[in-house]
Design a protein around this motif. Structure first.
Motif, PDB file in Angstrom:
ATOM      1  N   LEU A 141      14.840   0.358  15.830  1.00  0.00           N
ATOM      2  CA  LEU A 141      15.029  -0.839  15.021  1.00  0.00           C
ATOM      3  C   LEU A 141      13.671  -1.418  14.630  1.00  0.00           C
ATOM      4  CD1 LEU A 141      17.934  -2.416  17.078  1.00  0.00           C
ATOM      5  CD2 LEU A 141      18.093  -1.089  14.953  1.00  0.00           C
ATOM      6  N   SER A 142      13.642  -2.222  13.564  1.00  0.00           N
ATOM      7  CA  SER A 142      12.360  -2.687  13.026  1.00  0.00           C
ATOM      8  C   SER A 142      11.568  -3.529  14.030  1.00  0.00           C
ATOM      9  CB  SER A 142      12.546  -3.436  11.714  1.00  0.00           C
ATOM     10  OG  SER A 142      13.360  -4.564  11.896  1.00  0.00           O
ATOM     11  N   PHE A 143      12.229  -4.334  14.859  1.00  0.00           N
ATOM     12  CA  PHE A 143      11.474  -5.134  15.826  1.00  0.00           C
ATOM     13  C   PHE A 143      10.847  -4.241  16.887  1.00  0.00           C
ATOM     14  CE2 PHE A 143      15.501  -4.966  18.086  1.00  0.00           C
ATOM     15  CZ  PHE A 143      15.130  -4.894  19.425  1.00  0.00           C
ATOM     16  N   GLU A 144      11.494  -3.112  17.218  1.00  0.00           N
ATOM     17  CA  GLU A 144      10.901  -2.157  18.161  1.00  0.00           C
ATOM     18  C   GLU A 144       9.702  -1.463  17.526  1.00  0.00           C
ATOM     19  OE1 GLU A 144      14.550  -0.436  20.773  1.00  0.00           O
ATOM     20  OE2 GLU A 144      14.624   0.002  18.621  1.00  0.00           O
ATOM     21  N   THR A 145       9.833  -1.116  16.265  1.00  0.00           N
ATOM     22  CA  THR A 145       8.728  -0.500  15.535  1.00  0.00           C
ATOM     23  C   THR A 145       7.511  -1.415  15.545  1.00  0.00           C
ATOM     24  OG1 THR A 145      10.169   0.808  14.110  1.00  0.00           O
ATOM     25  CG2 THR A 145       7.978   0.305  13.256  1.00  0.00           C
ATOM     26  N   THR A 146       7.713  -2.690  15.275  1.00  0.00           N
ATOM     27  CA  THR A 146       6.611  -3.647  15.259  1.00  0.00           C
ATOM     28  C   THR A 146       5.942  -3.738  16.625  1.00  0.00           C
ATOM     29  OG1 THR A 146       7.663  -4.916  13.497  1.00  0.00           O
ATOM     30  CG2 THR A 146       5.990  -6.058  14.821  1.00  0.00           C
ATOM     31  N   ARG A 147       6.729  -3.781  17.680  1.00  0.00           N
ATOM     32  CA  ARG A 147       6.170  -3.866  19.032  1.00  0.00           C
ATOM     33  C   ARG A 147       5.333  -2.632  19.356  1.00  0.00           C
ATOM     34  NH1 ARG A 147       7.397  -1.412  23.336  1.00  0.00           N
ATOM     35  NH2 ARG A 147       9.465  -0.769  22.653  1.00  0.00           N
ATOM     36  N   ILE A 148       5.849  -1.445  19.061  1.00  0.00           N
ATOM     37  CA  ILE A 148       5.116  -0.203  19.336  1.00  0.00           C
ATOM     38  C   ILE A 148       3.836  -0.154  18.511  1.00  0.00           C
ATOM     39  CG2 ILE A 148       5.178   2.312  19.112  1.00  0.00           C
ATOM     40  CD1 ILE A 148       8.219   2.068  19.753  1.00  0.00           C
ATOM     41  N   TYR A 149       3.938  -0.541  17.233  1.00  0.00           N
ATOM     42  CA  TYR A 149       2.751  -0.560  16.378  1.00  0.00           C
ATOM     43  C   TYR A 149       1.666  -1.451  16.995  1.00  0.00           C
ATOM     44  CZ  TYR A 149      -0.486  -1.922  12.815  1.00  0.00           C
ATOM     45  OH  TYR A 149      -1.654  -2.202  12.154  1.00  0.00           O
ATOM     46  N   GLU A 150       2.034  -2.669  17.370  1.00  0.00           N
ATOM     47  CA  GLU A 150       1.048  -3.606  17.913  1.00  0.00           C
ATOM     48  C   GLU A 150       0.450  -3.119  19.228  1.00  0.00           C
ATOM     49  OE1 GLU A 150       3.196  -7.315  17.979  1.00  0.00           O
ATOM     50  OE2 GLU A 150       2.981  -7.563  15.811  1.00  0.00           O
ATOM     51  N   GLU A 151       1.246  -2.464  20.068  1.00  0.00           N
ATOM     52  CA  GLU A 151       0.761  -1.991  21.363  1.00  0.00           C
ATOM     53  C   GLU A 151      -0.080  -0.721  21.264  1.00  0.00           C
ATOM     54  OE1 GLU A 151       4.249  -1.509  23.788  1.00  0.00           O
ATOM     55  OE2 GLU A 151       4.568  -3.675  23.967  1.00  0.00           O
ATOM     56  N   GLU A 152       0.235   0.160  20.301  1.00  0.00           N
ATOM     57  CA  GLU A 152      -0.373   1.488  20.297  1.00  0.00           C
ATOM     58  C   GLU A 152      -1.218   1.831  19.072  1.00  0.00           C
ATOM     59  OE1 GLU A 152       2.514   4.555  21.163  1.00  0.00           O
ATOM     60  OE2 GLU A 152       3.628   3.196  22.490  1.00  0.00           O
ATOM     61  N   PHE A 153      -0.969   1.194  17.936  1.00  0.00           N
ATOM     62  CA  PHE A 153      -1.594   1.682  16.704  1.00  0.00           C
ATOM     63  C   PHE A 153      -2.366   0.644  15.892  1.00  0.00           C
ATOM     64  CE2 PHE A 153       2.164   4.404  17.434  1.00  0.00           C
ATOM     65  CZ  PHE A 153       1.508   5.605  17.644  1.00  0.00           C
ATOM     66  N   ALA A 154      -2.229  -0.629  16.187  1.00  0.00           N
ATOM     67  CA  ALA A 154      -2.888  -1.669  15.387  1.00  0.00           C
ATOM     68  C   ALA A 154      -4.395  -1.436  15.325  1.00  0.00           C
ATOM     69  CB  ALA A 154      -2.596  -3.045  15.966  1.00  0.00           C
TER      70      ALA A 154
END
Length: 122
Positions: free
Chosen positions: A18-31
């Motif tokens: 889901l999009s909120f999970e995508t945002t969390r993973i992005y911020e933790e691993e790829f930002a």
């Protein structure tokens, strides 16, 4: 520097995420990760001021960087929305395959877009 947009896309957008999970993973691993990717230019537009990047003047290119399997959507195209210097417009054409570098600054999990600033053609 990240050179595999398919693996990154699968991590962010795969597995019925889901999009909120995508945002969390992005911020933790790829930002803020530096990238060097290849893709196909889908659209090129120049702006004096751009809402997505809060800067200007820029040339903004939508570049298809991956296609991933997704149970919710079938095959899903992943695009990088890249902010290039204004003068890059002369070197970017729709349908053209390019290599580019930049820095990840944002993700839109709903439409599977990765936003890249400091874009440079390689």
């Amino acid at each position: 520097m990240d050179t595999d947009p398919v693996a990154l896309s699968q991590r962010l957008f795969g597995e019925n995420r889901l999009s909120f999970e995508t945002t969390r993973i992005y911020e933790e691993e790829f930002a803020e990760r530096a990238i060097r990717w290849a893709g196909t230019v889908r659209r090129v537009t120049s702006y004096e001021s751009d809402h997505d990047f809060r800067s200007g003047p820029i040339t903004k290119a939508v570049i298809e960087v991956a296609t991933i399997e997704n149970d919710l959507y079938g095959n899903a195209r992943v695009d990088a929305v890249v902010a290039f210097p204004r003068e890059a417009a002369a070197h970017l054409n729709e349908g053209q395959d390019i290599d580019f570098t930049g820095r990840l600054v944002k993700v839109d999990g709903l439409v599977r877009n990765l936003f890249v600033t400091d874009g440079r053609l390689v």
